[in-house]
Design an enzyme around this catalytic site. Structure first.
Site, short mmCIF file in Angstrom:
data_model
loop_
_atom_site.label_atom_id
_atom_site.label_comp_id
_atom_site.label_asym_id
_atom_site.label_seq_id
_atom_site.Cartn_x
_atom_site.Cartn_y
_atom_site.Cartn_z
N GLY A 15 32.14 -5.47 -40.50
CA GLY A 15 33.42 -5.24 -39.83
C GLY A 15 34.05 -6.57 -39.45
O GLY A 15 34.70 -6.69 -38.41
N GLY A 19 39.72 -7.28 -35.84
CA GLY A 19 39.21 -7.04 -34.49
C GLY A 19 38.21 -8.05 -33.99
O GLY A 19 38.29 -9.24 -34.30
N TYR A 168 30.75 9.66 -30.68
CA TYR A 168 30.83 8.20 -30.70
C TYR A 168 29.87 7.62 -29.65
O TYR A 168 29.11 6.69 -29.93
CB TYR A 168 32.27 7.76 -30.41
CG TYR A 168 32.44 6.27 -30.24
CD1 TYR A 168 32.33 5.41 -31.32
CD2 TYR A 168 32.70 5.72 -28.98
CE1 TYR A 168 32.48 4.04 -31.17
CE2 TYR A 168 32.86 4.35 -28.82
CZ TYR A 168 32.74 3.52 -29.91
OH TYR A 168 32.88 2.16 -29.75
#
Length: 286
Positions: A15, A19, A168
């Site tokens: 990732g 971000g 989550y």
């Protein structure tokens, strides 16, 4: 830390193309590390890698993988081992939250597959390299959402009931349990395992959802941290001499915090580990 603090070291960041992953990758590259970003989208990935190279003058590589597919996680590990003979820092950062349930190509619930099973599989596939490169570090991005999560071993795939945020939270609790269990298994190897809560960060995270999710993220965006602020503890855990040798801890704002009690239950941690082995078809020998 000086500019050469990570010189000669290799960091893999999942990732890493946006971000807090991108913010962490930028900081590590600026410290002199060779950084490998893992992303799904070739255009966005190349753009992020080029931007980090331009900003830091560092060596930044891109590895493409869809972490929802176990075959692609395995291919990523193989590819990395072909390209690099060492791994000093593995940052398990990729994650998602979904308002509706979906399944991966492997027939697994997507949030659990990407947020927990992918880092479990990738970390274990790269473990030999991490051990050879010791002292080395595994840093996993969790979240205070773990407080809303419960591990139901009879329904890890959330087939009976699916609610986006609690699922989550469950995967973020699994991140902490994985970190604690991993730390115990790695004692004496020179490889450490820590995890962290980045705070509420203003990124694209959660933006693909509908309804209440989108409203929530939009309302809170002005109060959220920048990716750089959210990545601060992550960068510190990945690079600072202050935490050299520290393992099996969960941090927020560079301070140790305590997660839900179940994370301290060795039986629950072992069971999650064994279920993860079964769901990934990976038998971990060490």
């Amino acid at each position: 830390m000086s500019n050469t603090g990570m010189g000669g070291k290799v960091a893999l960041v999942t990732g890493g193309t946006s971000g807090i992953g991108k913010a962490a990758a930028t900081a590590l590259a600026a410290m002199g590390a060779d950084v490998v970003l893992v992303g799904r989208n070739p255009e966005r990935g190349e753009e992020a890698a080029a931007e980090i190279r331009a900003r830091t003058g560092g060596r930044v590589d891109l590895a493409l993988a869809d972490l929802s597919s176990q075959a692609e996680v395995r291919a990523l590990a193989d590819e990395f081992k072909k390209r690099y003979d060492r791994l000093d820092v593995l940052v398990n950062n990729a994650g998602l939250v979904q308002s509706t349930r979906s399944e991966t190509v492997d027939g697994l619930e997507t949030t659990f597959a990407i947020n927990h099973l992918a880092p479990f599989l990738l970390t274990n596939l790269l473990m030999d390299l991490l051990k050879e490169s010791a002292p080395s570090r595994v840093v996993t991005v969790s979240s205070e959402a773990e407080r809303w999560g419960n591990i139901d071993f009879d329904d890890l795939q959330s087939r009976k009931k699916y609610r986006g945020f609690p699922v989550y939270g469950m995967t973020k609790l699994a991140n902490i349990m994985f970190t604690y269990e991993l730390a115990g298994r790695l004692k004496g190897t020179g490889v450490t395992a820590t995890c962290m809560h980045p705070g509420a960060v203003n990124t694209r995270f959660g933006s693909d959802n509908s309804g209440l999710f989108t409203i929530f993220f939009r309302l809170f965006k002005p109060f959220m941290r920048t990716p750089e602020q959210g990545a601060d503890t992550l960068i510190w855990l990945a690079s600072s001499p202050e935490v050299e040798g520290v393992s099996g801890r969960y941090y927020s704002d560079r301070k140790v915090i305590e997660p839900k009690k179940v994370a301290d239950d060795p039986q629950a941690r072992r069971r999650l580990w064994e279920e993860s082995e079964r769901l990934t078809g990976l038998k971990v020998t060490a």
